[in-house]
Design a protein around this motif. Structure first.
Motif, PDB file in Angstrom:
ATOM      1  N   SER A 288      -0.139  -7.554  -4.960  1.00 50.46           N
ATOM      2  CA  SER A 288      -1.128  -6.555  -5.354  1.00 50.46           C
ATOM      3  C   SER A 288      -0.757  -5.209  -4.747  1.00 50.46           C
ATOM      4  O   SER A 288      -0.015  -5.139  -3.769  1.00 50.46           O
ATOM      5  CB  SER A 288      -2.531  -6.982  -4.922  1.00 50.46           C
ATOM      6  N   MET A 289      -1.280  -4.138  -5.328  1.00 48.31           N
ATOM      7  CA  MET A 289      -0.936  -2.800  -4.874  1.00 48.31           C
ATOM      8  C   MET A 289      -2.192  -1.956  -4.760  1.00 48.31           C
ATOM      9  O   MET A 289      -3.099  -2.062  -5.582  1.00 48.31           O
ATOM     10  CB  MET A 289       0.038  -2.147  -5.852  1.00 48.31           C
ATOM     11  N   ALA A 290      -2.222  -1.135  -3.732  1.00 49.82           N
ATOM     12  CA  ALA A 290      -3.287  -0.155  -3.553  1.00 49.82           C
ATOM     13  C   ALA A 290      -2.641   1.162  -3.156  1.00 49.82           C
ATOM     14  O   ALA A 290      -1.489   1.197  -2.729  1.00 49.82           O
ATOM     15  CB  ALA A 290      -4.275  -0.620  -2.475  1.00 49.82           C
ATOM     16  N   VAL A 291      -3.385   2.243  -3.313  1.00 45.57           N
ATOM     17  CA  VAL A 291      -2.879   3.583  -3.021  1.00 45.57           C
ATOM     18  C   VAL A 291      -3.832   4.278  -2.075  1.00 45.57           C
ATOM     19  O   VAL A 291      -5.044   4.244  -2.270  1.00 45.57           O
ATOM     20  CB  VAL A 291      -2.726   4.402  -4.328  1.00 45.57           C
ATOM     21  N   VAL A 292      -3.265   4.919  -1.041  1.00 44.04           N
ATOM     22  CA  VAL A 292      -4.050   5.770  -0.145  1.00 44.04           C
ATOM     23  C   VAL A 292      -3.791   7.203  -0.567  1.00 44.04           C
ATOM     24  O   VAL A 292      -2.643   7.651  -0.601  1.00 44.04           O
ATOM     25  CB  VAL A 292      -3.632   5.602   1.335  1.00 44.04           C
ATOM     26  N   ALA A 293      -4.840   7.917  -0.925  1.00 41.16           N
ATOM     27  CA  ALA A 293      -4.744   9.335  -1.255  1.00 41.16           C
ATOM     28  C   ALA A 293      -5.651  10.076  -0.280  1.00 41.16           C
ATOM     29  O   ALA A 293      -6.850  10.208  -0.513  1.00 41.16           O
ATOM     30  CB  ALA A 293      -5.150   9.590  -2.702  1.00 41.16           C
TER      31      ALA A 293
ATOM     32  N   THR B 210      -8.569   6.192   2.714  1.00 42.37           N
ATOM     33  CA  THR B 210      -8.044   5.838   4.030  1.00 42.37           C
ATOM     34  C   THR B 210      -7.242   4.547   3.949  1.00 42.37           C
ATOM     35  O   THR B 210      -7.374   3.775   2.992  1.00 42.37           O
ATOM     36  CB  THR B 210      -9.189   5.638   5.042  1.00 42.37           C
ATOM     37  N   LEU B 211      -6.453   4.311   4.963  1.00 33.32           N
ATOM     38  CA  LEU B 211      -5.651   3.088   5.016  1.00 33.32           C
ATOM     39  C   LEU B 211      -6.531   1.834   5.107  1.00 33.32           C
ATOM     40  O   LEU B 211      -6.283   0.860   4.378  1.00 33.32           O
ATOM     41  CB  LEU B 211      -4.671   3.167   6.186  1.00 33.32           C
ATOM     42  N   PRO B 212      -7.581   1.807   5.953  1.00 32.59           N
ATOM     43  CA  PRO B 212      -8.453   0.616   5.951  1.00 32.59           C
ATOM     44  C   PRO B 212      -9.129   0.394   4.599  1.00 32.59           C
ATOM     45  O   PRO B 212      -9.298  -0.736   4.161  1.00 32.59           O
ATOM     46  CB  PRO B 212      -9.487   0.911   7.041  1.00 32.59           C
ATOM     47  N   GLY B 213      -9.489   1.490   3.922  1.00 30.09           N
ATOM     48  CA  GLY B 213     -10.084   1.358   2.591  1.00 30.09           C
ATOM     49  C   GLY B 213      -9.103   0.769   1.589  1.00 30.09           C
ATOM     50  O   GLY B 213      -9.458  -0.064   0.767  1.00 30.09           O
ATOM     51  N   ALA B 214      -7.849   1.203   1.671  1.00 32.06           N
ATOM     52  CA  ALA B 214      -6.826   0.664   0.773  1.00 32.06           C
ATOM     53  C   ALA B 214      -6.564  -0.805   1.064  1.00 32.06           C
ATOM     54  O   ALA B 214      -6.287  -1.591   0.156  1.00 32.06           O
ATOM     55  CB  ALA B 214      -5.537   1.469   0.907  1.00 32.06           C
ATOM     56  N   GLU B 215      -6.644  -1.175   2.329  1.00 29.58           N
ATOM     57  CA  GLU B 215      -6.466  -2.587   2.680  1.00 29.58           C
ATOM     58  C   GLU B 215      -7.545  -3.429   2.009  1.00 29.58           C
ATOM     59  O   GLU B 215      -7.262  -4.487   1.448  1.00 29.58           O
ATOM     60  CB  GLU B 215      -6.521  -2.759   4.196  1.00 29.58           C
ATOM     61  N   LEU B 216      -8.785  -2.960   2.036  1.00 27.06           N
ATOM     62  CA  LEU B 216      -9.871  -3.681   1.362  1.00 27.06           C
ATOM     63  C   LEU B 216      -9.673  -3.689  -0.145  1.00 27.06           C
ATOM     64  O   LEU B 216      -9.881  -4.706  -0.801  1.00 27.06           O
ATOM     65  CB  LEU B 216     -11.218  -3.040   1.709  1.00 27.06           C
ATOM     66  N   ARG B 217      -9.258  -2.558  -0.716  1.00 25.97           N
ATOM     67  CA  ARG B 217      -9.052  -2.476  -2.160  1.00 25.97           C
ATOM     68  C   ARG B 217      -7.928  -3.404  -2.609  1.00 25.97           C
ATOM     69  O   ARG B 217      -7.978  -3.954  -3.694  1.00 25.97           O
ATOM     70  CB  ARG B 217      -8.723  -1.044  -2.586  1.00 25.97           C
ATOM     71  N   SER B 218      -6.902  -3.579  -1.772  1.00 27.18           N
ATOM     72  CA  SER B 218      -5.798  -4.467  -2.153  1.00 27.18           C
ATOM     73  C   SER B 218      -6.263  -5.917  -2.233  1.00 27.18           C
ATOM     74  O   SER B 218      -5.649  -6.733  -2.921  1.00 27.18           O
ATOM     75  CB  SER B 218      -4.642  -4.344  -1.162  1.00 27.18           C
TER      76      SER B 218
ATOM     77  N   ILE C 121       0.864  -1.178   0.000  1.00 27.39           N
ATOM     78  CA  ILE C 121       0.000   0.000   0.000  1.00 27.39           C
ATOM     79  C   ILE C 121       0.899   1.225   0.000  1.00 27.39           C
ATOM     80  O   ILE C 121       1.711   1.389   0.911  1.00 27.39           O
ATOM     81  CB  ILE C 121      -0.935   0.016   1.226  1.00 27.39           C
ATOM     82  N   VAL C 122       0.769   2.072  -1.011  1.00 25.11           N
ATOM     83  CA  VAL C 122       1.528   3.308  -1.084  1.00 25.11           C
ATOM     84  C   VAL C 122       0.639   4.410  -0.513  1.00 25.11           C
ATOM     85  O   VAL C 122      -0.429   4.698  -1.053  1.00 25.11           O
ATOM     86  CB  VAL C 122       1.956   3.639  -2.529  1.00 25.11           C
ATOM     87  N   ASP C 123       1.068   4.990   0.587  1.00 29.33           N
ATOM     88  CA  ASP C 123       0.309   6.032   1.285  1.00 29.33           C
ATOM     89  C   ASP C 123       0.849   7.392   0.854  1.00 29.33           C
ATOM     90  O   ASP C 123       1.930   7.806   1.266  1.00 29.33           O
ATOM     91  CB  ASP C 123       0.460   5.840   2.797  1.00 29.33           C
ATOM     92  N   ILE C 124       0.108   8.086   0.003  1.00 30.12           N
ATOM     93  CA  ILE C 124       0.530   9.386  -0.508  1.00 30.12           C
ATOM     94  C   ILE C 124       0.202  10.441   0.539  1.00 30.12           C
ATOM     95  O   ILE C 124      -0.957  10.665   0.853  1.00 30.12           O
ATOM     96  CB  ILE C 124      -0.163   9.704  -1.840  1.00 30.12           C
ATOM     97  N   ARG C 125       1.226  11.091   1.073  1.00 32.35           N
ATOM     98  CA  ARG C 125       1.075  12.063   2.153  1.00 32.35           C
ATOM     99  C   ARG C 125       1.192  13.499   1.669  1.00 32.35           C
ATOM    100  O   ARG C 125       1.453  14.389   2.465  1.00 32.35           O
ATOM    101  CB  ARG C 125       2.150  11.817   3.217  1.00 32.35           C
ATOM    102  N   THR C 126       1.021  13.736   0.375  1.00 32.21           N
ATOM    103  CA  THR C 126       1.105  15.076  -0.180  1.00 32.21           C
ATOM    104  C   THR C 126      -0.088  15.311  -1.100  1.00 32.21           C
ATOM    105  O   THR C 126      -0.526  14.376  -1.782  1.00 32.21           O
ATOM    106  CB  THR C 126       2.437  15.271  -0.941  1.00 32.21           C
TER     107      THR C 126
END
Length: 158
Positions: free
Chosen positions: A75-80, A103-111, A46-51
């Motif tokens: 698999s890969m997901a992105v948190v924006a 959100t991070l929990p949302g990205a976890e589900l998307r992954s 999960i790539v968490d974009i902090r900008t």
């Protein structure tokens, strides 16, 4: 280049991207993320974009990292977390490709391949029509995480 990374659980590695990607740091960031891709560890990154600012170089970087991850079976997901970042990803047509979540929990589900829950079902009251069978004249809805990607979208219609 140093990126903060941590394990969310045994299956998810989170990499925080806290700076704007530009010509000077693009190659170093990509090398660092690819270096973190496991050959046989977590099943998802999960790539968490902090900008809030996503440059075209950042979009290219995310797509290349996604390709590298898929080659390794990850698999890969992105948190924006910023609205502006999600708007850029949506305008570029990468919302589904990169499995973007707010959100991070949302990205976890998307992954895992789960779609975000529709707004109507999130706000449904217990005992409401959420579990009602479809009407007799309505065509059955396709099932699966990306089943609705080929249907045309019209504003205000679901």
């Amino acid at each position: 280049m140093f990126l903060l990374s941590y394990h969310l659980d045994a299956a998810h590695l989170v990499v925080e991207l806290g700076e704007v990607v530009d010509l000077d740091n693009e190659a170093a960031i990509e090398r660092e993320i690819v270096r973190l891709l496991p050959c046989c560890g977590p099943r998802a990154i999960i790539v968490d974009i902090r900008t809030p600012l996503l440059t075209p170089r950042a979009l290219g970087l995310l797509l290349r990292v996604r390709g590298q991850a898929e080659e390794r079976g990850v698999s890969m997901a992105v948190v924006a977390g910023y609205d502006k970042a999600r708007e850029v990803l949506g305008a570029a047509g990468l919302h589904r490709v990169l499995r973007v979540a707010g959100t991070l929990p949302g990205a976890e589900l998307r992954s895992r391949g789960c779609r975000p829950e529709p707004e109507a079902s999130r706000n449904a009251k217990p005992g409401g029509r959420r579990g009602a069978p479809p009407s007799a004249g309505a065509p059955p809805r396709p099932l699966g995480p990306y089943a609705d990607t080929s249907r045309p979208r019209f504003p205000g219609e679901r």
